[in-house]
Design an enzyme around this catalytic site. Structure first.
Site, short mmCIF file in Angstrom:
data_model
loop_
_atom_site.label_atom_id
_atom_site.label_comp_id
_atom_site.label_asym_id
_atom_site.label_seq_id
_atom_site.Cartn_x
_atom_site.Cartn_y
_atom_site.Cartn_z
CE LYS A 49 37.12 117.98 -3.53
NZ LYS A 49 37.13 118.77 -2.16
CE1 TYR A 260 33.62 127.46 -1.68
CE2 TYR A 260 34.62 129.14 -3.22
CZ TYR A 260 34.66 127.95 -2.76
OH TYR A 260 35.60 127.03 -2.85
CE1 TYR A 286 34.62 123.80 0.02
CE2 TYR A 286 36.77 124.48 -0.05
CZ TYR A 286 35.61 124.26 -0.76
OH TYR A 286 35.53 124.53 -2.02
#
Ligand SMILES: Cc1ncc(COP(=O)(O)O)c(C=O)c1O
Length: 328
Positions: A49, A260, A286
């Protein structure tokens, strides 16, 4: 193209290293593995990010905003990095987080607190309404909010990964590396959109594999279309004539496990193996899942011996500390 003229607020330590993984490559007995260390982007313990936020915060400042507003899961890396970017840029930060505030904030939540972000806890279906309401409240108080969607995945944010792909190609050229495959986790699409567009801009002639973190193909066939749309928004933003179609986007499904952010044996094995053979920390949601998927693909013979695969580490390690029970 006019990337150099776009508003950009410096946040990242670049270039991030490209390293060989010799012990891990031997252990897995498949292709030679390289890693691109975007867990080392610098800002607030790193991650993908940072690159998107350089362009998003640049745009926010250009528009005269004084508050960054964004949304995410409780342990969102995107929210943690947005909170840090806001602190560095002298902006306020409001985070809309899914779920209920835990008694003891750990991992990314602890960092949000340290960066001085204000949190709003909601159930996921209320997200859009809360975002509208909060933006209106801020405007009524004469604040100037800049809203960043999930994961910073729009044309502005994806620009960070076009730049990253240009950076990587320069590193590969300088280091004399030939890479056949680039593999990375994909979720809200901005990282993949930027890499896909950057690959075409730089003439990368290997294959890209976005490993889906949170979608099963039958439920969500349109994800490739979303990635292509972000890439095309990005192309327009940076002044490139290129356009991508969804058929050109390669997403690999089948690694969602129990859902998730639910850590299973795939993530545990990947995190342990990377840590014990190379001293590198993956995250549970992730990069751990993406590398676990890559290990499975290697074991299934998806890559030829003699090929080189680059794993793009997208960060996320602070979330590890909120998952101690799942990893011991
Ligand atoms: C550590 C990490 N890796 C990968 C991703 C996926 O990137 P994107 O949302 O741009 O697809 C995220 C997104 O939240 C992330 O936090």
């Amino acid at each position: 193209m006019h990337i150099e003229r776009l508003p950009r607020f410096p946040l990242a330590q670049l270039p991030t290293p490209v390293e060989r993984l010799p012990r891990l490559s031997r252990e897995l007995g498949g292709p030679e593995l390289l890693i691109k260390r975007d867990d080392q982007t610098g800002l607030a313990m790193g991650g993908n990010k940072t690159r998107k936020l350089e362009f998003l915060v640049g745009d926010a400042l250009g528009q005269g905003a004084d508050t960054l507003v964004t949304v995410g899961a409780a342990q969102s890396n995107h929210c943690r990095q947005t909170a840090a970017a806001a602190a560095k840029a002298g902006l306020d930060c409001e985070l809309i987080l899914n779920g209920t505030k835990p008694d003891l904030p750990t991992g990314n939540l602890l960092l949000n607190h340290l960066f001085g972000a204000r949190e709003h806890w909601i159930e996921r279906p209320q997200r859009a309404a809360k975002l509208r309401e909060l933006s209106e409240q801020l405007r009524a108080r004469r604040r100037k909010p800049y809203v960043i969607g999930v994961g910073g995945s729009n044309g502005v944010g994806a620009t960070g990964y076009v730049v990253a792909m240009i950076e990587l190609m320069e590193q590969l050229r300088a280091g004399g590396h030939h890479v056949d495959h680039i593999v990375f986790g994909t979720s809200s699409g901005g990282t993949q959109a930027g890499i896909e567009l950057g690959a075409r801009i730089t003439g990368f002639n290997g294959k890209l594999h976005g490993l889906s973190i949170d979608k099963n193909e039958p439920e969500y066939l349109e994800y490739e279309g979303e990635v292509a749309q972000i890439a095309n928004e990005c192309a327009a933003y940076i002044g490139s004539e290129l356009r991508l179609s969804k058929a050109e986007i390669n997403v690999v499904y089948g690694y969602m496990g129990e859902g998730y952010a639910v850590v299973g044996e795939l993530e545990r094995e990947a995190i342990r193996l990377m840590a014990r053979s190379e001293g590198i920390v993956l995250d549970p949601v992730y990069a751990g899942r993406a590398f676990g998927a890559l290990m499975d693909l290697i074991r299934k013979g998806a890559f030829k011996r003699g090929e080189t695969v680059l794993f793009w580490h997208t960060g996320g390690a602070p979330a590890l500390f909120a998952y101690a029970r799942d990893l011991l």
